[in-house]
Design an enzyme around this catalytic site. Structure first.
Site, PDB file in Angstrom:
ATOM      1  N   SER A 129      39.130  39.300  39.934  1.00  0.00           N
ATOM      2  CA  SER A 129      37.910  39.870  39.989  1.00  0.00           C
ATOM      3  C   SER A 129      36.879  39.090  40.582  1.00  0.00           C
ATOM      4  CB  SER A 129      37.557  40.434  38.808  1.00  0.00           C
ATOM      5  OG  SER A 129      38.462  41.204  38.293  1.00  0.00           O
ATOM      6  N   ARG A 137      28.763  37.785  37.121  1.00  0.00           N
ATOM      7  CA  ARG A 137      29.066  38.222  35.927  1.00  0.00           C
ATOM      8  C   ARG A 137      28.594  39.919  35.656  1.00  0.00           C
ATOM      9  NH1 ARG A 137      33.035  37.373  32.660  1.00  0.00           N
ATOM     10  NH2 ARG A 137      32.803  35.197  33.346  1.00  0.00           N
ATOM     11  N   HIS A 169      30.839  41.916  37.877  1.00  0.00           N
ATOM     12  CA  HIS A 169      32.258  41.878  37.370  1.00  0.00           C
ATOM     13  C   HIS A 169      32.100  43.152  36.308  1.00  0.00           C
ATOM     14  CE1 HIS A 169      35.124  40.771  34.302  1.00  0.00           C
ATOM     15  NE2 HIS A 169      35.932  40.645  35.384  1.00  0.00           N
TER      16      HIS A 169
END
Length: 211
Positions: free
Chosen positions: A18, A41, A44
């Site tokens: 990812s 992050r 994600h």
């Protein structure tokens, strides 16, 4: 369960792949090196690449947060969901504690009596305790506005405010107020945000300390 030809089943493998996809799709943006892991992050967590352009941080925000965490600060959040999502091993490693007061009986009673949100009263209570150095606001614009007011009054002096309330009423305006307040901040401009985004930002900071 056998490994699929199309789906990675190993959790670490999923995250690694990812992050590689996110990095490739963000190549057109010149992300600050120190903030790139935080922005990635968030993406994600949300699968929303617009955060790459909406994320904004005060120049001192990351360094201040790192110092506060290393000495074991308390962290105030405006939702229990944020606490649930934070990395417990990382918090324990640095002797940090995260708290939310919006469900306290005293907070409920005071908010009802005054006709204001529990989020406001929760911020008032947290601001009276100088051990709270990081504030994560993912839901309530009123909490962020109140924090800005208390800072202006000299009541509170956070090392970092993660201001990412989501919504259509007051969310964008409260973030503008945070930017102009003088407090070290991390925010996402506009209506987007939420508790999961607040979690992603703080977890990224915690993970970065372990590297």
């Amino acid at each position: 369960m056998e490994k699929s030809n199309y789906i990675i089943l190993n959790p670490q493998g999923i995250e690694t792949e990812s992050m590689q996809i996110i990095s490739r799709e963000l190549m057109h943006l010149s992300l600050p090196e120190d903030l790139a892991p935080i922005i990635k992050r968030v993406i994600h967590t949300t699968a929303d690449f617009e955060y790459g352009q909406l994320f904004e941080a005060h120049p001192d925000a990351l360094a201040n947060a790192q110092k506060a965490i290393k000495v074991g600060c308390n962290i105030y959040t405006d939702t229990s969901m944020i606490i649930a999502g934070l990395s417990k091993p990382s918090l324990a490693k640095y002797a940090c504690d995260a708290k939310c007061f919006v469900h306290d009986e005293g907070v409920k009673t005071e908010a009802k009596a005054k006709g204001i949100t529990r989020s406001i009263v929760g911020i008032d209570k947290a601001s009276s305790d100088k051990s709270f150095k990081i504030f994560v606001i993912g839901n309530a614009p009123t909490a962020l506005v109140r924090l800005c007011e208390l800072y202006k009054e000299g009541v509170v002096k956070p090392d970092l405010v993660i201001g990412v309330p989501v919504g259509f009423v007051g969310a964008a305006e409260s973030k503008d107020m945070l930017r102009d307040s003088g407090m070290p901040y991390m925010l996402v401009r506009g209506r987007k945000g939420g508790s999961t985004v607040g979690v992603a930002i703080l977890n990224a900071i915690l993970y970065g300390l372990g590297k």
